[in-house]
Design a protein around this motif. Structure first.
Motif, short mmCIF file in Angstrom:
data_model
loop_
_atom_site.label_atom_id
_atom_site.label_comp_id
_atom_site.label_asym_id
_atom_site.label_seq_id
_atom_site.Cartn_x
_atom_site.Cartn_y
_atom_site.Cartn_z
N MET A 150 -12.22 -18.74 20.43
CA MET A 150 -10.77 -18.55 20.34
C MET A 150 -10.89 -19.25 18.60
N ILE A 151 -11.97 -20.13 18.98
CA ILE A 151 -11.05 -20.69 17.35
C ILE A 151 -11.32 -19.80 16.51
N MET A 152 -12.30 -18.80 15.91
CA MET A 152 -12.10 -17.45 14.95
C MET A 152 -10.49 -17.19 15.42
N LYS A 153 -10.54 -16.91 16.26
CA LYS A 153 -9.39 -15.63 17.17
C LYS A 153 -7.52 -17.28 15.98
N MET A 154 -8.02 -18.54 16.35
CA MET A 154 -6.79 -18.81 15.43
C MET A 154 -7.02 -19.10 14.41
N MET A 155 -8.25 -19.55 13.87
CA MET A 155 -7.79 -19.44 12.80
C MET A 155 -7.64 -18.06 11.88
N LEU A 156 -7.72 -16.70 13.06
CA LEU A 156 -7.11 -15.71 11.61
C LEU A 156 -5.45 -15.63 12.55
N ALA A 157 -5.17 -16.00 13.20
CA ALA A 157 -3.74 -16.32 13.52
C ALA A 157 -2.94 -16.85 12.82
N VAL A 158 -3.39 -18.25 11.89
CA VAL A 158 -3.02 -19.18 10.85
C VAL A 158 -2.98 -18.05 9.26
N ASP A 159 -4.02 -17.04 9.45
CA ASP A 159 -4.14 -16.42 8.21
C ASP A 159 -5.47 -15.23 8.15
N PRO A 160 -3.73 -14.16 8.95
CA PRO A 160 -4.55 -12.82 9.50
C PRO A 160 -5.26 -12.00 7.66
N ASP A 161 -5.06 -12.18 6.73
CA ASP A 161 -5.42 -11.68 5.30
C ASP A 161 -6.66 -12.46 5.40
N ILE A 162 -7.55 -13.45 6.25
CA ILE A 162 -8.92 -14.07 5.84
C ILE A 162 -10.15 -13.55 5.25
N GLN A 163 -10.26 -13.66 3.70
CA GLN A 163 -11.09 -12.69 3.65
C GLN A 163 -12.76 -13.34 3.32
N THR A 164 -13.21 -14.69 3.44
CA THR A 164 -14.33 -14.92 3.26
C THR A 164 -14.71 -16.69 3.89
N VAL A 165 -14.94 -17.33 4.78
CA VAL A 165 -14.99 -17.93 5.69
C VAL A 165 -16.21 -18.90 5.31
N GLY A 166 -16.42 -19.77 5.06
CA GLY A 166 -17.62 -21.01 5.28
C GLY A 166 -17.93 -21.49 6.61
N LEU A 167 -19.03 -21.49 6.91
CA LEU A 167 -19.97 -21.66 7.75
C LEU A 167 -20.22 -23.62 7.18
N LEU A 168 -19.88 -24.67 7.91
CA LEU A 168 -21.09 -25.68 7.35
C LEU A 168 -21.46 -26.69 8.26
N TYR A 169 -22.66 -27.00 8.65
CA TYR A 169 -23.22 -27.87 9.84
C TYR A 169 -24.37 -27.59 9.39
N SER A 170 -25.62 -28.92 10.29
CA SER A 170 -26.46 -29.23 9.83
C SER A 170 -27.98 -28.33 10.45
N ASP B 102 -18.73 -10.83 11.22
CA ASP B 102 -19.12 -9.78 11.77
C ASP B 102 -18.50 -7.69 11.74
N ALA B 103 -18.48 -8.78 12.76
CA ALA B 103 -17.28 -7.34 13.91
C ALA B 103 -16.14 -7.00 13.19
N SER B 104 -15.17 -8.58 12.51
CA SER B 104 -14.39 -8.14 12.14
C SER B 104 -13.67 -7.59 10.68
N GLY B 105 -15.00 -7.83 9.48
CA GLY B 105 -14.75 -7.70 8.74
C GLY B 105 -14.61 -8.15 7.64
N ILE B 106 -15.35 -9.41 8.13
CA ILE B 106 -14.69 -10.97 7.04
C ILE B 106 -16.02 -11.44 6.72
N SER B 107 -16.94 -11.30 5.06
CA SER B 107 -17.67 -12.70 4.74
C SER B 107 -17.98 -13.94 5.19
N TYR B 108 -18.81 -14.19 4.77
CA TYR B 108 -18.95 -15.60 5.13
C TYR B 108 -20.19 -16.55 4.48
N VAL B 109 -19.72 -17.21 3.91
CA VAL B 109 -20.78 -18.39 3.39
C VAL B 109 -21.02 -19.46 3.93
N GLU B 110 -23.03 -20.00 3.73
CA GLU B 110 -23.47 -21.06 4.66
C GLU B 110 -24.07 -21.78 3.90
#
Length: 369
Positions: free
Chosen positions: A181-201, A219-227
């Motif tokens: 649901m968090i991912m879906k809300m992210m895309l609802a705000v910006d449907p054209d997003i191309q790259t997402v950062g993953l920040l964690y420990s 991956d399923a949505s064809g969006i790249s990410y940087v960890e």
């Protein structure tokens, strides 16, 4: 008594002087709350429970992993609910003498656990996964039950065998995320997003599952990410700098204590870079993040305390008491950050409404009042 008990009690005695010195600040944080956790008792609980008639004071070992707004909020509400149940049932739930802050340090947490064994507490209540894991490693051999709070994935953390049938002396309340649901809300705000950062420990088991869920969704949505990861505030700041340099358009963080503790030091640079930070708890938004979505930590604290009471007064068996997972509610938006990163609050609300999610508005502060 089990065979390791005598040795552990000797260890606890040997550590007592060190604990008194290293945990002075920790106990002060717990004992200056203005509440003793005690109430007058006539020796009879509501409903005439024989267990409560036989015992009118219970020692509650309350162990917070570290200081930050999420865990502070839970701690306050555990204490608040225990005070209410003390008054209602006519028994004393004494947490004030046994409240500690682990300061995010494994050695300190082990010392706390040994001290709680020596004190003969009736139950240990660890707040957050790392605290629960250390308490489990020490107190379960002494047959002291554990009711944990805010453990995102108790099975992966090896605390319980099964969420519905824990099977040991440990159960509690989970703050498991709805990552999809968090991912879906992210895309609802910006449907054209191309790259997402993953920040964690990487050091926190609570982050492993939601990060893997986020990767699978992206991956399923064809969006790249940087960890990028960090094990302390300085490293988290460096990780944020790297994500900004990588050109990510949004950042996701689950209920990660390390990042949460650093949030007040990173939100301004994210605002300047116009990058929304999507997180797994409303307390991140309180500390400056754009967005938080997770369980209500007021409710989580109260539910944890209720499980403690059920265990001590009603004789509930942790082995057969299911782990409680609270429902997610509205998304929390920091309105100051929303404006700073160039988003319209009305547009954000409308985007979330398409998913059936409401919005709670908040502004930046260090802690909940």
């Amino acid at each position: 008594m089990k065979k390791n008990s005598t040795l552990k009690k000797l260890l606890a005695a040997a550590l007592s002087l060190s604990l008194a010195l290293t945990l002075a600040a920790c106990t002060g944080a717990g004992n200056d709350s203005g509440s003793s956790g005690a109430s007058s008792s006539d020796g009879t609980a509501a409903g005439g429970s024989s267990a409560s008639a036989a015992k009118t004071e219970y020692k509650i070992g309350l162990v917070k992993y570290m200081d930050h707004a999420s865990l502070d909020q839970i701690e306050k509400n555990v204490q608040k609910e225990l005070d209410a149940k003390s008054a209602e049932l006519g028994v004393t739930f004494n947490y004030a003498d046994y409240t500690y802050n682990g300061q995010g340090d494994g050695t300190t947490l082990n010392q706390i656990a040994a001290q709680l064994v020596a004190d003969g507490v009736d139950v240990v209540v660890p707040i957050a996964t790392p605290a629960a894991q250390v308490m489990q490693s020490v107190v379960t051999d002494e047959d002291i039950p554990i009711i944990f709070a805010a453990v995102s994935d108790p099975v992966t953390a090896n605390l319980v065998q099964d969420m519905d049938a824990p099977g040991g002396t440990i159960t509690g309340v989970s703050d498991a995320l709805n990552t999809e649901m968090i991912m879906k809300m992210m895309l609802a705000v910006d449907p054209d997003i191309q790259t997402v950062g993953l920040l964690y420990s990487k050091s926190e088991d609570s982050s492993k599952k939601p990060i893997e869920e986020a990767k699978a969704f992206l991956d399923a949505s064809g969006i790249s990410y940087v960890e990028k990861t960090g094990t302390n505030t300085d490293e988290v700041n460096s990780a944020v700098d790297a994500l900004i340099s990588a050109g990510v358009e949004a950042i996701f963080t689950p209920t990660d204590n390390t990042v949460m503790q650093a949030e007040l030091s990173i939100f301004e640079k994210l605002n300047e870079a116009k990058i929304p930070h999507y997180t797994g708890a409303n307390s991140f938004a309180l500390n400056g993040a754009f967005f938080g979505y997770g369980v209500d930590y007021d409710d989580l604290g109260a539910e944890t305390a209720d499980m403690v009471v059920d265990l001590l007064v009603n004789g509930a068996d942790p082995a057969t008491t299911p782990v409680v997972i609270l429902a997610h509610e509205a998304a929390t938006i920091n309105t100051e950050t929303c404006e700073a990163i160039g988003l319209s609050l009305d547009d954000v609300k409308a985007a979330f409404a398409t998913l059936g999610i409401g919005v709670v508005e908040i502004t930046t502060a260090q802690s909940f009042s």
